[in-house]
Design a protein around this motif. Structure first.
Motif, PDB file in Angstrom:
ATOM      1  N   ASN A 239     -27.375 -15.033  37.951  1.00 20.59           N
ATOM      2  CA  ASN A 239     -27.225 -13.519  36.993  1.00 20.59           C
ATOM      3  C   ASN A 239     -28.484 -12.621  36.977  1.00 20.59           C
ATOM      4  OD1 ASN A 239     -26.308 -16.525  35.284  1.00 20.59           O
ATOM      5  ND2 ASN A 239     -24.802 -14.904  35.794  1.00 20.59           N
ATOM      6  N   THR A 240     -28.851 -12.475  38.053  1.00 20.36           N
ATOM      7  CA  THR A 240     -30.100 -11.802  38.036  1.00 20.36           C
ATOM      8  C   THR A 240     -29.980 -10.341  38.909  1.00 20.36           C
ATOM      9  OG1 THR A 240     -31.593 -13.488  38.214  1.00 20.36           O
ATOM     10  CG2 THR A 240     -32.444 -11.588  38.724  1.00 20.36           C
ATOM     11  N   LEU A 241     -30.203  -9.171  38.528  1.00 19.48           N
ATOM     12  CA  LEU A 241     -30.350  -8.057  39.278  1.00 19.48           C
ATOM     13  C   LEU A 241     -31.709  -7.546  39.764  1.00 19.48           C
ATOM     14  CD1 LEU A 241     -28.163  -5.650  39.445  1.00 19.48           C
ATOM     15  CD2 LEU A 241     -29.287  -4.612  37.409  1.00 19.48           C
ATOM     16  N   VAL A 242     -31.623  -7.362  41.083  1.00 12.08           N
ATOM     17  CA  VAL A 242     -32.998  -6.758  41.574  1.00 12.08           C
ATOM     18  C   VAL A 242     -33.023  -5.527  41.722  1.00 12.08           C
ATOM     19  CG1 VAL A 242     -34.173  -6.867  43.743  1.00 12.08           C
ATOM     20  CG2 VAL A 242     -33.082  -9.146  42.874  1.00 12.08           C
ATOM     21  N   ILE A 243     -34.174  -4.828  41.468  1.00 17.34           N
ATOM     22  CA  ILE A 243     -34.488  -3.479  41.283  1.00 17.34           C
ATOM     23  C   ILE A 243     -35.600  -3.401  42.313  1.00 17.34           C
ATOM     24  CG2 ILE A 243     -34.894  -1.454  40.014  1.00 17.34           C
ATOM     25  CD1 ILE A 243     -33.961  -4.691  38.254  1.00 17.34           C
ATOM     26  N   GLU A 244     -35.480  -2.317  43.316  1.00 16.39           N
ATOM     27  CA  GLU A 244     -36.253  -1.896  43.979  1.00 16.39           C
ATOM     28  C   GLU A 244     -36.599  -0.564  43.953  1.00 16.39           C
ATOM     29  OE1 GLU A 244     -34.894  -2.858  48.027  1.00 16.39           O
ATOM     30  OE2 GLU A 244     -34.778  -4.991  47.705  1.00 16.39           O
ATOM     31  N   THR A 245     -37.722   0.124  43.647  1.00 16.23           N
ATOM     32  CA  THR A 245     -38.057   1.459  43.624  1.00 16.23           C
ATOM     33  C   THR A 245     -39.175   1.892  44.502  1.00 16.23           C
ATOM     34  OG1 THR A 245     -39.699   0.856  41.750  1.00 16.23           O
ATOM     35  CG2 THR A 245     -37.389   1.451  41.157  1.00 16.23           C
ATOM     36  N   ALA A 246     -39.211   3.270  44.780  1.00 19.01           N
ATOM     37  CA  ALA A 246     -40.324   3.800  45.631  1.00 19.01           C
ATOM     38  C   ALA A 246     -40.465   5.029  44.866  1.00 19.01           C
ATOM     39  CB  ALA A 246     -39.945   3.883  46.950  1.00 19.01           C
ATOM     40  N   VAL A 247     -41.735   5.592  44.989  1.00 17.43           N
ATOM     41  CA  VAL A 247     -42.039   6.797  44.688  1.00 17.43           C
ATOM     42  C   VAL A 247     -42.773   7.482  45.816  1.00 17.43           C
ATOM     43  CG1 VAL A 247     -43.569   8.410  43.177  1.00 17.43           C
ATOM     44  CG2 VAL A 247     -42.412   6.344  42.191  1.00 17.43           C
ATOM     45  N   THR A 248     -42.179   8.471  46.314  1.00 20.48           N
ATOM     46  CA  THR A 248     -42.560   9.188  47.576  1.00 20.48           C
ATOM     47  C   THR A 248     -42.377  10.598  47.573  1.00 20.48           C
ATOM     48  OG1 THR A 248     -42.262   9.026  50.083  1.00 20.48           O
ATOM     49  CG2 THR A 248     -40.369   8.850  48.613  1.00 20.48           C
ATOM     50  N   ASP A 249     -42.854  11.253  48.799  1.00 23.95           N
ATOM     51  CA  ASP A 249     -42.935  12.755  48.991  1.00 23.95           C
ATOM     52  C   ASP A 249     -43.372  13.299  47.673  1.00 23.95           C
ATOM     53  OD1 ASP A 249     -42.214  15.018  50.210  1.00 23.95           O
ATOM     54  OD2 ASP A 249     -40.001  15.212  49.517  1.00 23.95           O
ATOM     55  N   ILE A 250     -44.477  13.030  47.272  1.00 29.15           N
ATOM     56  CA  ILE A 250     -45.302  13.544  46.200  1.00 29.15           C
ATOM     57  C   ILE A 250     -45.861  14.966  46.776  1.00 29.15           C
ATOM     58  CG2 ILE A 250     -47.217  13.399  44.457  1.00 29.15           C
ATOM     59  CD1 ILE A 250     -47.142  10.362  45.093  1.00 29.15           C
ATOM     60  N   ARG A 251     -45.403  16.170  46.238  1.00 25.47           N
ATOM     61  CA  ARG A 251     -46.008  17.152  46.601  1.00 25.47           C
ATOM     62  C   ARG A 251     -46.825  18.113  45.586  1.00 25.47           C
ATOM     63  NH1 ARG A 251     -40.827  19.980  50.063  1.00 25.47           N
ATOM     64  NH2 ARG A 251     -40.015  18.041  51.006  1.00 25.47           N
ATOM     65  N   LEU A 252     -48.044  18.146  45.949  1.00 25.71           N
ATOM     66  CA  LEU A 252     -49.198  18.943  45.104  1.00 25.71           C
ATOM     67  C   LEU A 252     -49.660  20.153  45.832  1.00 25.71           C
ATOM     68  CD1 LEU A 252     -51.658  15.757  44.947  1.00 25.71           C
ATOM     69  CD2 LEU A 252     -49.638  16.208  43.318  1.00 25.71           C
ATOM     70  N   SER A 253     -49.393  21.321  45.026  1.00 27.69           N
ATOM     71  CA  SER A 253     -49.729  22.356  45.874  1.00 27.69           C
ATOM     72  C   SER A 253     -51.276  22.933  45.276  1.00 27.69           C
ATOM     73  CB  SER A 253     -48.861  23.505  45.442  1.00 27.69           C
ATOM     74  OG  SER A 253     -48.552  23.702  44.054  1.00 27.69           O
ATOM     75  N   ALA A 254     -51.667  21.986  44.443  1.00 27.70           N
ATOM     76  CA  ALA A 254     -53.280  22.176  44.236  1.00 27.70           C
ATOM     77  C   ALA A 254     -54.036  20.904  44.997  1.00 27.70           C
ATOM     78  CB  ALA A 254     -53.542  22.519  42.641  1.00 27.70           C
ATOM     79  N   PRO A 255     -55.084  21.148  45.501  1.00 31.18           N
ATOM     80  CA  PRO A 255     -55.672  19.841  45.876  1.00 31.18           C
ATOM     81  C   PRO A 255     -55.974  18.712  45.028  1.00 31.18           C
ATOM     82  CG  PRO A 255     -56.678  21.752  47.129  1.00 31.18           C
ATOM     83  CD  PRO A 255     -55.794  22.067  45.755  1.00 31.18           C
ATOM     84  N   VAL A 256     -55.997  17.472  45.294  1.00 33.30           N
ATOM     85  CA  VAL A 256     -56.373  16.472  44.395  1.00 33.30           C
ATOM     86  C   VAL A 256     -58.031  16.808  43.739  1.00 33.30           C
ATOM     87  CG1 VAL A 256     -57.443  13.965  44.299  1.00 33.30           C
ATOM     88  CG2 VAL A 256     -55.351  14.680  45.846  1.00 33.30           C
ATOM     89  N   GLU A 257     -58.033  16.806  42.382  1.00 31.72           N
ATOM     90  CA  GLU A 257     -58.983  17.429  41.658  1.00 31.72           C
ATOM     91  C   GLU A 257     -60.165  16.849  42.103  1.00 31.72           C
ATOM     92  OE1 GLU A 257     -60.751  17.107  37.038  1.00 31.72           O
ATOM     93  OE2 GLU A 257     -59.277  15.528  37.925  1.00 31.72           O
ATOM     94  N   SER A 258     -60.798  15.726  42.511  1.00 31.45           N
ATOM     95  CA  SER A 258     -62.048  15.422  42.907  1.00 31.45           C
ATOM     96  C   SER A 258     -62.433  15.955  44.304  1.00 31.45           C
ATOM     97  CB  SER A 258     -62.319  13.907  43.102  1.00 31.45           C
ATOM     98  OG  SER A 258     -61.038  13.306  44.096  1.00 31.45           O
ATOM     99  N   SER A 259     -61.434  16.322  45.093  1.00 31.18           N
ATOM    100  CA  SER A 259     -61.672  17.055  46.552  1.00 31.18           C
ATOM    101  C   SER A 259     -61.813  18.368  46.428  1.00 31.18           C
ATOM    102  CB  SER A 259     -60.475  16.875  47.318  1.00 31.18           C
ATOM    103  OG  SER A 259     -59.439  17.357  46.955  1.00 31.18           O
TER     104      SER A 259
END
Length: 237
Positions: free
Chosen positions: A135-155
């Motif tokens: 009675n268990t549902l397995v959930i697989e998730t992924a977050v990908t293709d992150i598109r930043l058009s401003a560079p990472v703040e610390s860089s």
């Protein structure tokens, strides 16, 4: 001031939530000989809230009272045809990058797991489990293709010089999700969606951006919880 994007704040919805319907009409599985079907027998959902959504017909969702979430994968991966934004070395700086550091990716993955635990707490009808049993549902998730058009703040040069960067919207990323039966491993549903952040000018800082990520995760998980409850309440023929 250029029209830039920052660390993504994303409006996302869950796989099953797409079955509830959307503004263009109720979501329904395609039928007939022309129905779009995947190799593993999933049928495309018309009027889905997601860009792509496929579900196995005639699933008894009522049987799933337990949820097993695989650790979420968050990556800087992009499709083969992706072209990274141009870095202006004069304004952005020599060290500017559009790839999130591994520390940030790990933090996003950890926050996702924390949001799952917060939403599916002891007051909810579904039990979070650490074993893939009946009675268990397995959930697989992924977050990908992150598109930043401003560079990472610390860089950025502006960060190191105490300057400010403003963005019109907060960028985009892709959410991938797969639902499986825990005992058989049968794939019950798949979804993919690119979501875009809020359209308003504001200062691009890590504090604001991280708050966006947490808000989006909670919205997605609440939608998913409500969708599971709706599916489980549907009467069986």
């Amino acid at each position: 001031m250029r029209n830039r994007q920052c660390y993504p704040a994303i409006l996302v919805t869950s796989i099953l939530f797409s079955l509830i319907g959307c503004a263009s009409g109720p979501a329904t599985l395609q039928q007939g000989p022309d129905a779009e079907t995947t190799k593993d027998g999933l049928v495309k959902v018309d009027n889905s809230k997601l860009a792509l959504s496929y579900v196995r017909p005639n699933v008894n969702w009522q049987q799933y009272s337990k949820l097993y979430f695989e650790p979420t994968k968050v990556t800087n991966d992009h499709p083969a045809d992706y072209r990274s934004p141009r870095i202006d070395r004069q304004s952005d700086g020599l060290n500017a990058t559009y790839d999130l550091p591994q520390e940030s990716l790990d933090k996003m993955a950890l926050q996702f797991s924390q949001t799952v635990a917060d939403v599916f707490n002891s007051e909810q009808p579904f039990e979070l489990v650490t074993d893939k049993g009946p009675n268990t549902l397995v959930i697989e998730t992924a977050v990908t293709d992150i598109r930043l058009s401003a560079p990472v703040e610390s860089s950025r040069r502006s960060f190191n010089s105490m300057g400010k960067t403003y963005t019109q919207n907060s960028g985009s990323m892709v959410l991938l999700a797969v639902l499986k039966d825990a005992q058989t491993g049968e794939v019950l549903a798949k979804a993919a969606d690119r979501a875009i952040g809020f359209d308003q000018w504001r200062q691009n800082t890590q504090v604001f951006n991280w708050g966006d990520v947490k808000t989006v995760y909670r919205r997605w998980m609440n939608d998913f919880k409500n969708a599971l409850m709706t599916a489980a309440a549907e009467p069986k023929d």
